[in-house]
Design an enzyme around this catalytic site. Sequence first.
Site, PDB file in Angstrom:
ATOM      1  N   GLY A  73      14.178  41.117  71.554  1.00 25.16           N
ATOM      2  CA  GLY A  73      13.756  42.491  71.771  1.00 25.16           C
ATOM      3  C   GLY A  73      14.891  43.496  71.734  1.00 25.16           C
ATOM      4  N   THR A  74      16.026  43.137  72.304  1.00 27.25           N
ATOM      5  CA  THR A  74      17.148  44.077  72.333  1.00 27.25           C
ATOM      6  C   THR A  74      17.621  44.397  70.918  1.00 27.25           C
ATOM      7  OG1 THR A  74      17.856  43.335  74.514  1.00 27.25           O
ATOM      8  CG2 THR A  74      19.521  44.402  73.148  1.00 27.25           C
ATOM      9  N   ASN A 153       8.825  47.312  82.148  1.00 30.40           N
ATOM     10  CA  ASN A 153       9.243  45.977  82.567  1.00 30.40           C
ATOM     11  C   ASN A 153       9.404  45.854  84.076  1.00 30.40           C
ATOM     12  OD1 ASN A 153      11.405  47.810  81.751  1.00 30.40           O
ATOM     13  ND2 ASN A 153      12.793  46.233  82.522  1.00 30.40           N
ATOM     14  N   SER A 201       9.631  40.145  71.681  1.00 31.06           N
ATOM     15  CA  SER A 201      10.588  39.086  71.993  1.00 31.06           C
ATOM     16  C   SER A 201       9.839  37.809  72.345  1.00 31.06           C
ATOM     17  CB  SER A 201      11.468  39.517  73.174  1.00 31.06           C
ATOM     18  OG  SER A 201      12.384  38.499  73.508  1.00 31.06           O
ATOM     19  N   GLY A 202      10.199  36.674  71.703  1.00 32.16           N
ATOM     20  CA  GLY A 202       9.447  35.437  71.841  1.00 32.16           C
ATOM     21  C   GLY A 202       9.429  34.854  73.239  1.00 32.16           C
ATOM     22  N   CYS A 327      17.902  42.230  83.152  1.00 35.59           N
ATOM     23  CA  CYS A 327      19.062  42.745  82.415  1.00 35.59           C
ATOM     24  C   CYS A 327      19.885  43.710  83.258  1.00 35.59           C
ATOM     25  CB  CYS A 327      18.608  43.420  81.128  1.00 35.59           C
ATOM     26  SG  CYS A 327      17.763  42.304  79.991  1.00 35.59           S
TER      27      CYS A 327
END
Length: 387
Positions: A73-74, A153, A201-202, A327
């Site tokens: 994702g980042t 998030n 993002s997986g 994060c």
Amino acid sequence: MSEKIYYFDHAATTPTHPEVVAAMLPYFTEHFGNPSSLYGLADESREAVTHARGQVADALGASPGEIFFTAGGTESDNWALKGVALANREKGDHIITTAIEHHAILHTCEFLERQGFSVTYLPVDRYGMVDPAAVEEAITDRTILVSVMTANNEVGTIQPIAEIGAVAHKHGVLFHTDAVQAVGNVPIDVDAMQIDLLSLSGHKFYGPKGTGALYIRDGVAIETFVHGGGQEKGRRAGTENLPGLVGLGAAIKRACDDIHGHTARVAQLRDRFLDEILESVPEVTLNGHPTERLPGNINISFAGIDGEALLTLLGMQGVCASTGSACSSGEETPSHVLTAMGVPPSLARASLRLSLGDLTTEADVDFLLDTLPDAVARLRRLSRGHA
């Protein structure tokens, strides 16, 4: 220290599902050919990449040619913002985002500001909700991109993405959404929601870490992100992470095929926990929208305690949770999300994020309902100034 783990941090990451692992395994040792090579072994790999791309596209209502694989994702967020900014600089130099985005967006915007772009950071209301009217008011004749996350998030608030997309398109502005927390939890249709670029993002939906994708609508002008090869139509060079991409495809198909059944089970556990904890513990505040929130998200503040101390106590009993984004763990300043929502610093520092998912059972919720009130009471007794 407890030996049993009670996992309430699915927003940080999820375990790779056994079905996903099984799908990936042959591509480590049997079908290991480089998809860019020109012999039979490579054909199998190339077909696997094509299949995975189709699975991701199906989950978003997109075409396979609009899916570009990344490392997460980042990276997808960085590519979307920097790529659009550089490719459209002659059209304009203004970007609109919000004050509650993930740092993958905020720090990228700060980088672009140092390159001469201007960025508007929209405020949110007390629930963390963005007003589409505020998006429209912020658009100027120099605006080239609007970027608003699908779901937050930290507090789980789900944004009115279709309305924001319509506003952006009304003014001829591209619209990007960071859907890292939403995919697998919120149905996505890029056409109906008028999304031009989408990050995913997986490892957020039981896929492998180090995998992700950026949806780029056909015709969107965007600069190449990684130079050095012809992979991903020459836009993101480098030998494909073949087992990872197979896992990403299997995971997103699994997550989205029964999205309503999955989210209903998790939401029932969330609502049961919230009802009981709000009833049993005094001076508790729910952060985020009361109804428009991710099915597994709980963000609550306990007046008179320190969130990090609460995490430590819970961790000693095997509970895995967080005070905010994984994060941002270790930061001393209060959550920028809660601060933007107007939560006082003392309550922002007293927050706890619990994110439920496939690993969460009724017994886990029972344990937390038994454990959490005692931990809060103990910390409040130790806290000076809290009667």
